[in-house]
Design a protein around this motif. Structure first.
Motif, PDB file in Angstrom:
ATOM      1  N   HIS A 167       1.178  -1.610  -0.158  1.00 28.57           N
ATOM      2  CA  HIS A 167       0.193  -0.317   0.279  1.00 28.57           C
ATOM      3  C   HIS A 167       1.017   1.499   0.283  1.00 28.57           C
ATOM      4  O   HIS A 167       0.217   1.959   0.257  1.00 28.57           O
ATOM      5  N   GLU A 168       2.238   1.294  -0.409  1.00 27.71           N
ATOM      6  CA  GLU A 168       3.279   2.694  -0.118  1.00 27.71           C
ATOM      7  C   GLU A 168       3.714   2.022  -1.418  1.00 27.71           C
ATOM      8  O   GLU A 168       4.157   1.482  -2.843  1.00 27.71           O
ATOM      9  N   SER A 169       4.900   3.737  -1.960  1.00 27.20           N
ATOM     10  CA  SER A 169       5.353   3.793  -2.875  1.00 27.20           C
ATOM     11  C   SER A 169       6.325   4.082  -2.561  1.00 27.20           C
ATOM     12  O   SER A 169       7.238   4.626  -1.986  1.00 27.20           O
ATOM     13  N   LYS A 184      -3.066   9.370   8.566  1.00 25.34           N
ATOM     14  CA  LYS A 184      -3.829   8.830   8.128  1.00 25.34           C
ATOM     15  C   LYS A 184      -5.077   8.612   8.996  1.00 25.34           C
ATOM     16  O   LYS A 184      -6.249   9.357   8.473  1.00 25.34           O
ATOM     17  N   GLU A 185      -4.919   8.888  10.163  1.00 27.30           N
ATOM     18  CA  GLU A 185      -5.690   9.358  11.163  1.00 27.30           C
ATOM     19  C   GLU A 185      -6.788  10.738  11.466  1.00 27.30           C
ATOM     20  O   GLU A 185      -7.779  10.788  11.069  1.00 27.30           O
ATOM     21  N   SER A 186      -6.031  11.709  10.270  1.00 29.89           N
ATOM     22  CA  SER A 186      -6.582  13.332  10.184  1.00 29.89           C
ATOM     23  C   SER A 186      -7.854  12.252   8.989  1.00 29.89           C
ATOM     24  O   SER A 186      -8.646  13.121   8.731  1.00 29.89           O
ATOM     25  N   LEU A 197      -3.965   5.363   0.219  1.00 31.26           N
ATOM     26  CA  LEU A 197      -5.137   3.803  -0.072  1.00 31.26           C
ATOM     27  C   LEU A 197      -5.144   3.480   1.442  1.00 31.26           C
ATOM     28  O   LEU A 197      -5.879   2.925   1.847  1.00 31.26           O
ATOM     29  N   LYS A 198      -4.409   4.435   2.019  1.00 32.44           N
ATOM     30  CA  LYS A 198      -4.072   3.051   3.642  1.00 32.44           C
ATOM     31  C   LYS A 198      -4.871   3.510   4.521  1.00 32.44           C
ATOM     32  O   LYS A 198      -5.701   2.655   5.371  1.00 32.44           O
ATOM     33  N   THR A 199      -6.172   4.337   4.151  1.00 31.63           N
ATOM     34  CA  THR A 199      -6.507   5.647   4.894  1.00 31.63           C
ATOM     35  C   THR A 199      -8.155   4.203   4.143  1.00 31.63           C
ATOM     36  O   THR A 199      -9.319   3.890   5.369  1.00 31.63           O
ATOM     37  N   MET A 200      -8.084   4.222   3.056  1.00 31.23           N
ATOM     38  CA  MET A 200      -9.437   3.652   2.403  1.00 31.23           C
ATOM     39  C   MET A 200      -9.124   2.177   2.639  1.00 31.23           C
ATOM     40  O   MET A 200     -10.437   1.850   3.017  1.00 31.23           O
ATOM     41  N   VAL A 201      -8.080   1.796   2.988  1.00 30.47           N
ATOM     42  CA  VAL A 201      -8.119   0.060   3.506  1.00 30.47           C
ATOM     43  C   VAL A 201      -9.094  -0.607   4.833  1.00 30.47           C
ATOM     44  O   VAL A 201      -9.537  -1.079   5.165  1.00 30.47           O
ATOM     45  N   GLU A 202      -8.232   0.589   5.186  1.00 32.54           N
ATOM     46  CA  GLU A 202      -9.010   0.917   6.740  1.00 32.54           C
ATOM     47  C   GLU A 202     -10.630   0.538   6.834  1.00 32.54           C
ATOM     48  O   GLU A 202     -10.936   0.041   7.852  1.00 32.54           O
ATOM     49  N   LEU A 203     -10.660   1.847   6.516  1.00 28.00           N
ATOM     50  CA  LEU A 203     -12.388   2.414   5.790  1.00 28.00           C
ATOM     51  C   LEU A 203     -13.229   1.339   5.580  1.00 28.00           C
ATOM     52  O   LEU A 203     -14.069   0.464   6.176  1.00 28.00           O
ATOM     53  N   TYR A 204     -12.416   0.508   4.374  1.00 24.86           N
ATOM     54  CA  TYR A 204     -12.977  -0.862   4.013  1.00 24.86           C
ATOM     55  C   TYR A 204     -12.986  -1.643   4.889  1.00 24.86           C
ATOM     56  O   TYR A 204     -13.657  -1.933   5.126  1.00 24.86           O
ATOM     57  N   ASP A 250     -17.034   6.436   1.699  1.00 24.58           N
ATOM     58  CA  ASP A 250     -16.115   6.961   1.981  1.00 24.58           C
ATOM     59  C   ASP A 250     -14.576   6.648   1.441  1.00 24.58           C
ATOM     60  O   ASP A 250     -13.401   7.475   1.346  1.00 24.58           O
ATOM     61  N   VAL A 251     -14.321   5.095   1.723  1.00 23.92           N
ATOM     62  CA  VAL A 251     -13.647   5.099   0.780  1.00 23.92           C
ATOM     63  C   VAL A 251     -13.090   5.178  -1.078  1.00 23.92           C
ATOM     64  O   VAL A 251     -12.912   5.732  -1.784  1.00 23.92           O
ATOM     65  N   VAL A 252     -15.114   5.136  -1.886  1.00 24.19           N
ATOM     66  CA  VAL A 252     -15.419   5.688  -3.103  1.00 24.19           C
ATOM     67  C   VAL A 252     -15.115   7.948  -2.845  1.00 24.19           C
ATOM     68  O   VAL A 252     -13.904   8.065  -4.022  1.00 24.19           O
ATOM     69  N   ARG A 253     -14.771   8.139  -1.620  1.00 19.53           N
ATOM     70  CA  ARG A 253     -14.433   9.537  -1.687  1.00 19.53           C
ATOM     71  C   ARG A 253     -13.558  10.131  -1.700  1.00 19.53           C
ATOM     72  O   ARG A 253     -12.868  10.745  -2.988  1.00 19.53           O
ATOM     73  N   LEU A 254     -12.849   9.275  -0.793  1.00 18.55           N
ATOM     74  CA  LEU A 254     -11.038   8.964  -0.854  1.00 18.55           C
ATOM     75  C   LEU A 254     -10.046   8.889  -2.326  1.00 18.55           C
ATOM     76  O   LEU A 254      -9.691   9.610  -2.593  1.00 18.55           O
ATOM     77  N   ALA A 255     -10.875   8.185  -2.837  1.00 15.46           N
ATOM     78  CA  ALA A 255     -10.507   7.191  -3.906  1.00 15.46           C
ATOM     79  C   ALA A 255     -10.269   8.614  -5.488  1.00 15.46           C
ATOM     80  O   ALA A 255      -9.751   8.630  -6.196  1.00 15.46           O
ATOM     81  N   ASP A 256     -12.131   9.419  -5.051  1.00 14.81           N
ATOM     82  CA  ASP A 256     -12.115  10.175  -6.346  1.00 14.81           C
ATOM     83  C   ASP A 256     -10.922  11.213  -6.047  1.00 14.81           C
ATOM     84  O   ASP A 256     -10.564  11.857  -7.057  1.00 14.81           O
ATOM     85  N   ARG A 257     -10.697  11.704  -4.552  1.00  9.66           N
ATOM     86  CA  ARG A 257      -9.855  12.999  -4.472  1.00  9.66           C
ATOM     87  C   ARG A 257      -8.726  12.700  -4.923  1.00  9.66           C
ATOM     88  O   ARG A 257      -7.908  13.403  -5.898  1.00  9.66           O
TER      89      ARG A 257
END
Length: 816
Positions: free
Chosen positions: A213-215, A507-509, A527-534, A542-549
């Motif tokens: 999940h990192e790059s 990530k917490e923010s 990505l890490k926030t998305m994984v945790e939310l999912y 919210d995952v979709v919202r972050l991905a779009d952003r």
């Protein structure tokens, strides 16, 4: 309170040493400008100050090495160290023109100390604080001694030496050792480098960790945090092109090389991908570094496809297998001796015969003998045999009833890795936790990271187990982290924080929808926030919202992390059953493309298409655990327990602590009447399920318990009592109601079957995931009440249901 003596040249005072003194706190250090009394002779004051010192810190620079006062201070400090007056000497190189081969540095220091260049005073302060903290707690002596043990691997060492000595090829920049965690990858790399005289005996590399999940951006932040390079402003990564970011990474790496340092990377799919390829950005990085010397040692979770890099002289790679029989026996003997155990030849033969090649299992064996004594350890030797498949529960068993230790583990599981400052900010300076960390480190529950072991991280298997078990964070700890986050949000633009704190707090923010300036964000934060939310919050929108952003900046991102973001976007769209899924999934290639379609179709109840797509995914990638798990779920959904059984068994063997794997395997066993002597296996599965502390695992256990009573023990009364009690605790569980229907069918409780169907009629509509299940149960009810014709006709309402499954239902109906 422990104190540090700061020995330095007067020319280094302004800026570097002055900043360290201020950040340490003047009560915690002896710093000549502040603490030497006016009018007293310097030599007398030096001796007086050294006698009050716990850690002697010497800042090594070109001018310091030529300073008579610095030499005098060091000489006196070394004598005090040998006499027990000073507990530790901690040298820090602060001049890029000085390295650990400089002859002006005393021979004993060059030989015994892991000398490193630290470019920034803030990082030096962190490391000095860690040394001061260690004074107040005794580091487990076995940790350092265990690191020195190395046995076997002769063929792999020979291959490395042969490659290093091949003058027709350039020296490789990168040494990759692939294999499962804790198989000895890092130890092998260290041993090879020492044997080839690339590093000295005392050398300890700087260590970072990267995951799938990192790059590139995470790589830059983490190597910059090591403090081996000049300060550099790392901002606006979301708007920088990949080539610009690679140029920044190269600048840092070239300074690392100048300092004659190496970087070890624990890699879980960031550099060597799950497909066995080198990430494009890392390959470009290697090809654009001008100085060709071994710079990276990579312990990879995934095996690199060697034919892909056969002509790439920048990379040398080996696969690290399990220890062979002779190596297992040798490691067992060495570690037992380290623990001061006297094992006879017969004892060594007995225990080495139980081992299957994992170093961790050897350490566990010696610890078991130490805890149990020889007679009981031999009697309970099955624990050793089963260690590899159940290593997490074996590692954690001694903390089963220690709530304080469990709460501490839950805290550590919140972080990919964490610095000591933040740990003790949350738990307080309690010696209990200092001792506990030593135990965790000694038993491989935790390991060190960083340039000077300033971070720790949980073993991946342990962290995964704790997160999956949904261990609740102690309210006191949660409040401390909340306070810490509020402080972070108030000063993150001005305060320099360690990289673990920074990555976690960002990530917490994002997870809590706090405002963060875009110039501080990188793709993996999203990505890490998305994984945790999912995975843990099920906040798919919210995952979709972050991905779009974040995907608004797709042109500036590496393909690997861009694909991972789209993958979680598609998973969430599938969960939401959004039509947009069909557009986004076209951006995903290979086995993941088929898997995502299979996942979508399973959730929509289209079993025919789900089986087709998931089977394609497994043809393309045979060892694809997620696809196997999904396919098992489809077969269970249509009642094809025989076909599901082998896949469910494979999944369970792959991870025996995963409650979903346990449940699926149990359901296949309980429904397959052809299997004999399955009782002990099912009882073991029930026991393992009961040990997992999460609400979901508890639900699974209660359902499995009722099924066990009904379909194995054939005890209708106990089975109905069990499932009714479960429904009282989880009244909304559709799965419990389906299980109750199955039990009522077996024992002919017709009235209860009818009541359950009436409830299903209200709860399950035509678009529900459970629609086909409802139709199947209705047809069984009709058959059970003598209405076979209506039962068969009802099967025509099944949607996207495999013909083979419909035929099985017809056979079942005709038996009534």
């Amino acid at each position: 309170m422990a104190k540090a003596f700061l020995s330095h040249s007067s020319k280094d005072k302004k800026g570097y040493v002055e900043t360290v003194a201020r950040q340490l706190g003047y009560d915690n250090c002896i710093y000549d400008e502040l603490t030497f009394e006016e009018g007293m002779k310097p030599i007398e004051e030096i001796e007086k100050s050294l006698n009050k010192t716990d850690v002697f810190v010497i800042f090594l620079s070109d001018t310091a090495l030529d300073s008579k006062w610095v030499k005098l201070e060091l000489e006196k400090a070394y004598k005090l160290l040998n006499n027990g007056g000073i507990k530790r000497i901690f040298p820090i190189i602060i001049d890029s023109n000085v390295d650990n081969y400089d002859k002006r540095i005393p021979h004993w220091m060059r030989k015994e100390y892991n000398l490193k260049y630290v470019s920034r005073p803030t990082i030096a302060t962190r490391r000095i604080k860690q040394r001061l903290r260690e004074i107040s707690w005794q580091v487990h002596p076995l940790i350092k001694d265990k690191e020195k043990i190395f046995v076997g691997r002769n063929e792999l060492i020979r291959q490395f030496e042969e490659r290093i000595d091949d003058f027709d090829k350039q020296t490789p920049l990168c040494f990759i050792a692939s294999g499962i965690e804790k198989i000895g990858r890092q130890s092998l790399i260290k041993h090879c480098l020492k044997k080839a005289n690339i590093v000295g005996e005392a050398y300890q590399p700087s260590i970072i960790i990267l995951n799938s999940h990192e790059s590139l951006e995470d790589f830059i932040l983490k190597i910059d945090d090591l403090g081996l390079s000049s300060p550099i402003k790392l901002r606006n990564f979301l708007k920088k092109k990949v080539a610009e970011k690679i140029a920044i990474a190269i600048k840092i790496i070239e300074e690392v090389q100048k300092a004659k340092e190496l970087i070890f990377i624990i890699d879980h799919g960031c550099i060597v991908t799950p497909e066995g390829l080198i990430s494009k950005w890392f390959s470009e990085l290697l090809h654009n570094i001008s100085a060709k010397r071994v710079t990276f040692g990579i312990a990879s979770s995934f095996r690199l496809l060697k034919f892909r890099v056969r002509r790439d002289n920048n990379i040398f790679t080996v696969d690290v297998p399990e220890l062979d029989k002779k190596e297992r026996a040798g490691l067992l003997k060495r570690y037992a001796e380290l623990e001061k155990m006297e094992l006879t030849r017969d004892d060594l033969n007995f225990f080495s015969g139980l081992l299957n090649g994992y170093p961790e299992q050897v350490y566990y064996t010696v610890d078991l003998i130490k805890d149990y004594g020889l007679p009981r350890a031999k009697k309970d030797s099955l624990e050793i045999v089963e260690f590899s498949s159940e290593k997490v529960t074996r590692l954690l068993w001694r903390y089963e009833r220690d709530h304080k230790a469990r709460n501490f583990l839950a805290l550590l599981a919140k972080f990919d890795f964490i610095g000591y400052d933040l740990i003790f900010e949350v738990v307080g300076e309690d010696s209990f936790f200092k001792d506990l960390m030593n135990k965790f480190l000694a038993s491989a529950i935790c390991e060190y990271l960083g340039a000077n072991k300033e971070y720790i991280r949980l073993n991946d298997a342990v962290r995964d187990y704790l997160l999956r078990s949904r261990y609740e964070l102690l309210k006191e700890y949660a409040n401390k982290l909340k306070e810490h986050l509020e402080m972070f949000l108030s000063d993150y633009k001005s305060e320099e924080r360690d990289v673990a704190d920074f990555l976690y707090s960002i990530k917490e923010s994002l997870r809590l929808k706090k405002d963060i300036s875009e110039e501080y964000l990188i793709p993996s934060h999203f990505l890490k926030t998305m994984v945790e939310l999912y995975n843990f919050s099920r906040r798919y929108s919210d995952v979709v919202r972050l991905a779009d952003r974040v995907l608004q900046n797709a042109e500036y991102m590496d393909e690997g992390i861009k694909t991972e973001i789209r993958y979680y976007l598609c998973l969430s769209l599938a969960r939401l059953q959004s039509e947009r899924f069909f557009k986004e999934v076209m951006e995903i290639r290979g086995s993941d493309h088929d898997f995502l379609f299979g996942f979508y179709y399973r959730l929509s109840g289209n079993s025919v298409k789900a089986i087709e797509r998931l089977t394609n995914a497994l043809i393309d990638r045979p060892n694809f655990p997620r696809a196997k798990r999904e396919l098992v779920q489809v077969y269970l959904y249509i009642g094809d327990y025989e076909t599901a059984l082998e896949l469910a068994k494979q999944n369970h063997e792959y991870d025996k602590t995963n409650p979903y794997h346990i449940q699926a395997y149990f359901r296949c066993l309980i429904r397959d009447e052809k299997i004999i002597n399955k009782g002990p296996i099912m009882e073991e599965l029930l026991t393992n399920l009961s040990k997992i502390r999460s609400d979901k695992a508890k639900e699974m256990y209660l359902e499995a318990r009722a099924q066990y009573e009904a379909f194995y023990k054939h005890d209708g009364n106990n089975a109905l009592t069990s499932i009714n009690n479960a429904l009282k605790e989880f009244p909304d569980s559709v799965y419990f109601k389906i299980t109750k229907f199955d039990i009522c069918e077996k024992f002919g409780v017709i009235g209860e079957m009818k009541d359950l169907l009436d409830k299903f009629e209200k709860e399950i509509d035509n678009n529900s995931y459970f629609y086909n299940v409802y139709i199947s149960l209705q047809s069984i009810y009709f058959a059970k009440t003598g209405k076979k014709h209506e039962a068969v006709n009802l099967l025509s309402k099944l949607r996207n249901y495999p013909e083979s499954a419909i035929n099985k239902l017809k056979l079942k109906i005709n038996k009534y």
